[in-house]
Design a protein around this motif. Structure first.
Motif, PDB file in Angstrom:
ATOM      1  N   PHE A 144       0.873  -1.297   0.149  1.00 55.93           N
ATOM      2  CA  PHE A 144       0.149  -0.078   0.109  1.00 55.93           C
ATOM      3  C   PHE A 144       0.852   1.173  -0.009  1.00 55.93           C
ATOM      4  CE2 PHE A 144      -1.966  -3.530   2.569  1.00 55.93           C
ATOM      5  CZ  PHE A 144      -3.080  -3.591   1.609  1.00 55.93           C
ATOM      6  N   HIS A 145       0.498   2.219  -0.583  1.00 51.27           N
ATOM      7  CA  HIS A 145       1.036   3.639  -0.563  1.00 51.27           C
ATOM      8  C   HIS A 145       0.237   4.146   0.604  1.00 51.27           C
ATOM      9  CE1 HIS A 145       2.764   2.944  -4.363  1.00 51.27           C
ATOM     10  NE2 HIS A 145       1.617   3.267  -5.171  1.00 51.27           N
ATOM     11  N   VAL A 146       0.820   4.563   1.937  1.00 57.34           N
ATOM     12  CA  VAL A 146       0.276   4.823   2.968  1.00 57.34           C
ATOM     13  C   VAL A 146       0.343   6.237   3.301  1.00 57.34           C
ATOM     14  CG1 VAL A 146       0.197   4.124   5.548  1.00 57.34           C
ATOM     15  CG2 VAL A 146       1.033   2.598   3.945  1.00 57.34           C
ATOM     16  N   VAL A 147      -0.868   6.706   3.644  1.00 59.48           N
ATOM     17  CA  VAL A 147      -1.340   8.206   3.963  1.00 59.48           C
ATOM     18  C   VAL A 147      -1.658   8.198   5.449  1.00 59.48           C
ATOM     19  CG1 VAL A 147      -2.285  10.407   3.477  1.00 59.48           C
ATOM     20  CG2 VAL A 147      -1.348   8.719   1.680  1.00 59.48           C
ATOM     21  N   ALA A 148      -1.081   8.417   6.435  1.00 61.92           N
ATOM     22  CA  ALA A 148      -1.748   8.679   7.752  1.00 61.92           C
ATOM     23  C   ALA A 148      -1.777  10.330   8.292  1.00 61.92           C
ATOM     24  CB  ALA A 148      -0.780   7.942   8.563  1.00 61.92           C
ATOM     25  N   PRO A 149      -3.001  10.841   8.012  1.00 57.69           N
ATOM     26  CA  PRO A 149      -3.173  12.206   8.655  1.00 57.69           C
ATOM     27  C   PRO A 149      -3.190  12.402   9.954  1.00 57.69           C
ATOM     28  CG  PRO A 149      -4.849  11.733   6.884  1.00 57.69           C
ATOM     29  CD  PRO A 149      -4.235  10.459   7.400  1.00 57.69           C
ATOM     30  N   SER A 150      -2.983  13.797  10.391  1.00 51.46           N
ATOM     31  CA  SER A 150      -3.341  13.872  11.613  1.00 51.46           C
ATOM     32  C   SER A 150      -4.546  14.694  11.634  1.00 51.46           C
ATOM     33  CB  SER A 150      -2.162  15.083  12.470  1.00 51.46           C
ATOM     34  OG  SER A 150      -1.003  14.366  12.392  1.00 51.46           O
ATOM     35  N   LEU A 151      -5.600  14.278  12.553  1.00 53.01           N
ATOM     36  CA  LEU A 151      -6.954  14.932  12.742  1.00 53.01           C
ATOM     37  C   LEU A 151      -6.815  16.410  12.794  1.00 53.01           C
ATOM     38  CD1 LEU A 151      -8.777  12.468  14.756  1.00 53.01           C
ATOM     39  CD2 LEU A 151      -9.071  12.703  12.107  1.00 53.01           C
ATOM     40  N   PRO A 152      -7.568  17.240  12.478  1.00 50.58           N
ATOM     41  CA  PRO A 152      -7.688  18.582  12.510  1.00 50.58           C
ATOM     42  C   PRO A 152      -7.473  18.919  14.007  1.00 50.58           C
ATOM     43  CG  PRO A 152      -9.359  18.272  10.778  1.00 50.58           C
ATOM     44  CD  PRO A 152      -8.761  16.694  11.407  1.00 50.58           C
ATOM     45  N   GLY A 153      -6.617  19.581  14.567  1.00 52.06           N
ATOM     46  CA  GLY A 153      -6.629  19.857  15.895  1.00 52.06           C
ATOM     47  C   GLY A 153      -5.734  18.897  16.741  1.00 52.06           C
ATOM     48  N   TYR A 154      -5.105  18.184  15.987  1.00 53.16           N
ATOM     49  CA  TYR A 154      -3.949  17.033  16.610  1.00 53.16           C
ATOM     50  C   TYR A 154      -2.688  17.260  16.003  1.00 53.16           C
ATOM     51  CZ  TYR A 154      -7.978  14.335  18.209  1.00 53.16           C
ATOM     52  OH  TYR A 154      -9.244  13.891  18.915  1.00 53.16           O
ATOM     53  N   GLY A 155      -1.854  17.083  16.735  1.00 54.13           N
ATOM     54  CA  GLY A 155      -0.315  16.792  16.316  1.00 54.13           C
ATOM     55  C   GLY A 155      -0.003  18.137  15.442  1.00 54.13           C
ATOM     56  N   TYR A 156       0.473  18.008  14.463  1.00 55.07           N
ATOM     57  CA  TYR A 156       1.225  19.185  13.576  1.00 55.07           C
ATOM     58  C   TYR A 156       0.003  19.635  12.613  1.00 55.07           C
ATOM     59  CZ  TYR A 156       5.557  17.818  15.621  1.00 55.07           C
ATOM     60  OH  TYR A 156       6.713  17.557  16.609  1.00 55.07           O
ATOM     61  N   SER A 157      -1.215  19.129  12.588  1.00 55.50           N
ATOM     62  CA  SER A 157      -2.128  19.785  11.637  1.00 55.50           C
ATOM     63  C   SER A 157      -2.624  20.850  12.596  1.00 55.50           C
ATOM     64  CB  SER A 157      -3.356  18.812  11.951  1.00 55.50           C
ATOM     65  OG  SER A 157      -3.146  17.994  10.801  1.00 55.50           O
ATOM     66  N   ASP A 158      -3.304  22.072  11.786  1.00 52.63           N
ATOM     67  CA  ASP A 158      -3.720  23.242  12.321  1.00 52.63           C
ATOM     68  C   ASP A 158      -5.045  23.040  13.170  1.00 52.63           C
ATOM     69  OD1 ASP A 158      -1.853  24.621  10.924  1.00 52.63           O
ATOM     70  OD2 ASP A 158      -3.323  25.467   9.699  1.00 52.63           O
ATOM     71  N   LYS A 159      -5.248  24.004  14.189  1.00 57.84           N
ATOM     72  CA  LYS A 159      -6.468  23.694  15.273  1.00 57.84           C
ATOM     73  C   LYS A 159      -7.464  24.692  14.470  1.00 57.84           C
ATOM     74  CE  LYS A 159      -2.875  23.773  18.815  1.00 57.84           C
ATOM     75  NZ  LYS A 159      -2.161  24.836  19.945  1.00 57.84           N
ATOM     76  N   PRO A 160      -8.432  23.905  14.147  1.00 50.73           N
ATOM     77  CA  PRO A 160      -9.581  24.602  13.669  1.00 50.73           C
ATOM     78  C   PRO A 160     -10.007  26.047  14.477  1.00 50.73           C
ATOM     79  CG  PRO A 160     -10.180  22.580  13.509  1.00 50.73           C
ATOM     80  CD  PRO A 160      -8.967  22.462  14.416  1.00 50.73           C
ATOM     81  N   ALA A 161     -10.273  27.401  13.909  1.00 47.17           N
ATOM     82  CA  ALA A 161     -10.685  28.446  14.507  1.00 47.17           C
ATOM     83  C   ALA A 161     -12.158  28.737  14.509  1.00 47.17           C
ATOM     84  CB  ALA A 161      -9.940  29.523  14.043  1.00 47.17           C
ATOM     85  N   GLU A 162     -13.050  27.763  14.074  1.00 46.09           N
ATOM     86  CA  GLU A 162     -14.325  27.828  13.806  1.00 46.09           C
ATOM     87  C   GLU A 162     -15.003  26.357  14.079  1.00 46.09           C
ATOM     88  OE1 GLU A 162     -14.927  28.836   9.760  1.00 46.09           O
ATOM     89  OE2 GLU A 162     -14.196  27.150   9.105  1.00 46.09           O
ATOM     90  N   GLU A 163     -16.262  26.576  14.434  1.00 49.56           N
ATOM     91  CA  GLU A 163     -17.029  25.245  14.543  1.00 49.56           C
ATOM     92  C   GLU A 163     -17.121  24.618  13.135  1.00 49.56           C
ATOM     93  OE1 GLU A 163     -20.762  25.569  16.817  1.00 49.56           O
ATOM     94  OE2 GLU A 163     -19.707  26.604  18.418  1.00 49.56           O
ATOM     95  N   GLY A 164     -17.345  23.343  13.185  1.00 50.37           N
ATOM     96  CA  GLY A 164     -17.975  22.694  12.034  1.00 50.37           C
ATOM     97  C   GLY A 164     -16.961  21.535  11.447  1.00 50.37           C
ATOM     98  N   TRP A 165     -15.636  21.374  12.148  1.00 50.36           N
ATOM     99  CA  TRP A 165     -14.835  20.311  11.970  1.00 50.36           C
ATOM    100  C   TRP A 165     -15.157  18.948  12.467  1.00 50.36           C
ATOM    101  CZ3 TRP A 165     -11.455  20.152   8.085  1.00 50.36           C
ATOM    102  CH2 TRP A 165     -11.142  21.109   7.425  1.00 50.36           C
ATOM    103  N   GLY A 166     -16.433  18.378  11.893  1.00 47.88           N
ATOM    104  CA  GLY A 166     -16.779  17.153  12.466  1.00 47.88           C
ATOM    105  C   GLY A 166     -16.377  16.024  11.654  1.00 47.88           C
ATOM    106  N   THR A 167     -16.888  14.901  11.797  1.00 48.85           N
ATOM    107  CA  THR A 167     -16.305  13.825  11.214  1.00 48.85           C
ATOM    108  C   THR A 167     -16.771  13.806   9.525  1.00 48.85           C
ATOM    109  OG1 THR A 167     -18.226  12.444  11.811  1.00 48.85           O
ATOM    110  CG2 THR A 167     -16.622  12.065  12.899  1.00 48.85           C
ATOM    111  N   GLU A 168     -17.732  14.468   9.455  1.00 47.75           N
ATOM    112  CA  GLU A 168     -18.119  14.463   7.765  1.00 47.75           C
ATOM    113  C   GLU A 168     -17.394  15.480   7.044  1.00 47.75           C
ATOM    114  OE1 GLU A 168     -21.056  13.149   6.037  1.00 47.75           O
ATOM    115  OE2 GLU A 168     -22.101  12.036   7.269  1.00 47.75           O
TER     116      GLU A 168
END
Length: 392
Positions: free
Chosen positions: A140-164
């Protein structure tokens, strides 16, 4: 400061904490103010020792190791060896690991973690998934993202970053990497995200594997056998007795966030409790997960100050998976014996309409990539192989 590439660029990312950050962490650990010993009876063993949370003696020992011997730089090197990148999707910087397979027959695969995990869950399995020792095993070509607000991903500054919204972001991320069609795996929050990926984007998702095969609510017990009813009781007991952490983060992520961002030992205890409770272990999570790997995970939360931002996924999405969402692409489903939720197959079949493989291993818990990495890789490979066969 994190780099912010422009909207279509993918840039290499080098994870490196400053010496000042590491020195400050050690200083905070050295000046920790600890509570008194728990009132659990002297001589308690196994899970009885953890009745009131992480035992004081365990925390004291672990904090000393964290302060004096733990090597964060080793984890940074490991992340960089795998390959780290950032890109902006939907206005938010997303960090991800990306390991391309040398195999010409490899299939793209996105791995999604949950809470209280991170990409640290996958660092010991990515190489074998991308470049298996067995030439007959799928690659597999593996991609493992950090969820928004986790690790080195940005922290959302607004509501709405749910699973969908996260699922839609993953589709755009994978497309940007040249992967218009891909496989997906996830557990914990990665489960609902993977389900949303498959249910909403079947033109892009070949098929899925999940260890969190959430069924729609309100299904009848009449269709279940005795073992499956025990699974339901196990899940109901967890929801009734052990779900307070989720309700706190779903209702007041900012409140708990102050403690998690300000106190490294508070953060450690909040996370360590879950690694013990949710793992297939008797007395300590370190029976199956290395002390260093758990501290890698906790240190990632600490150094990125993401205790509050990571908790907000509960505010955004707790118990919000669309009950009418159905998955028509091939699905391989696995339930580990000590996971916190167990969804019987007759119920899972109400959501997953094309189950190509169903497994209930004899050991393992909520963090199988860390607890039983070899068994996890084998199960994931076999499951995705069945998915690929069914998708032809």
């Amino acid at each position: 400061m994190l780099n912010h590439p422009s909207d279509d660029r993918v840039e290499l990312f080098d994870a490196r904490a400053t010496e000042e950050q590491l020195a400050e962490l050690r200083a905070r650990l050295a000046s920790t103010r600890l509570p008194e010993r728990e009132t659990t009876r002297e001589g308690a063993r196994g899970r009885d020792r953890w009745d009131q949370g992480p035992p004081l003696a365990d925390i004291v020992e672990l904090v000393d190791y964290w302060q004096t011997a733990y090597d964060w730089r080793a984890f940074e090197r490991r992340l960089n060896e795998i390959g780290q990148f950032r890109t902006v999707v939907d206005g938010l910087g997303i960090h991800f690991l990306h390991r391309r397979s040398p195999r010409s027959d490899a299939t793209p695969l996105v791995l999604t973690h949950g809470w209280p995990g991170s990409v640290a869950e996958f660092v010991d399995v990515i190489d074998e998934l991308a470049d298996p020792q067995d030439p007959l095993a799928p690659a597999f070509h593996v991609v493992a993202p950090s969820l928004p607000g986790y690790g080195y991903s940005d922290k959302p500054a607004e509501e709405g970053w749910g699973t969908e919204r996260i699922a839609a972001t993953w589709v755009r991320l994978m497309g940007r990497l040249g992967y218009d069609r891909f496989l997906a795996h996830g557990g914990d929050w990665g489960g609902p995200i993977t389900i949303a990926l498959a249910g909403r984007f079947p033109d892009h998702v070949i098929g899925i594997h999940t260890t969190t095969p959430q069924a729609p609510p309100g299904l009848s017990l009449e269709v279940l056998d005795a073992t499956e009813r025990q699974w339901v009781e196990h899940t109901r007991a967890f929801v009734a007795d052990r779900l307070a952490y989720a309700k706190v983060m779903a209702s007041a992520p900012q409140t708990i966030g102050y403690a998690l961002v300000d106190s490294p030992v508070g953060l450690l205890a909040w996370i360590l409790e879950k690694f013990f409770e949710w793992s297939d272990t008797a007395d300590t999570p370190f029976e199956t997960i290395s002390r260093d790997r758990i501290l890698d995970n906790v240190s990632l939360y600490w150094l990125t100050a993401t205790g509050a931002s990571a908790a907000r996924i509960y505010f955004e999405s707790h118990q919000s998976l669309d009950p009418d969402l159905r998955v028509t692409v091939p699905a391989a489903l696995t339930t580990y014996p000590h996971d916190i939720e167990k969804h019987p197959r007759p119920w899972a079949e109400e959501r997953f309409l094309h189950i190509v493989r169903w497994r209930a291993p004899e050991c393992g818990g909520h963090f199988p990539a860390l607890e039983v990495p070899e068994a996890f890789v084998h199960d994931l490979r076999e499951g995705l192989a069945a998915v690929l066969t069914a998708s032809v």
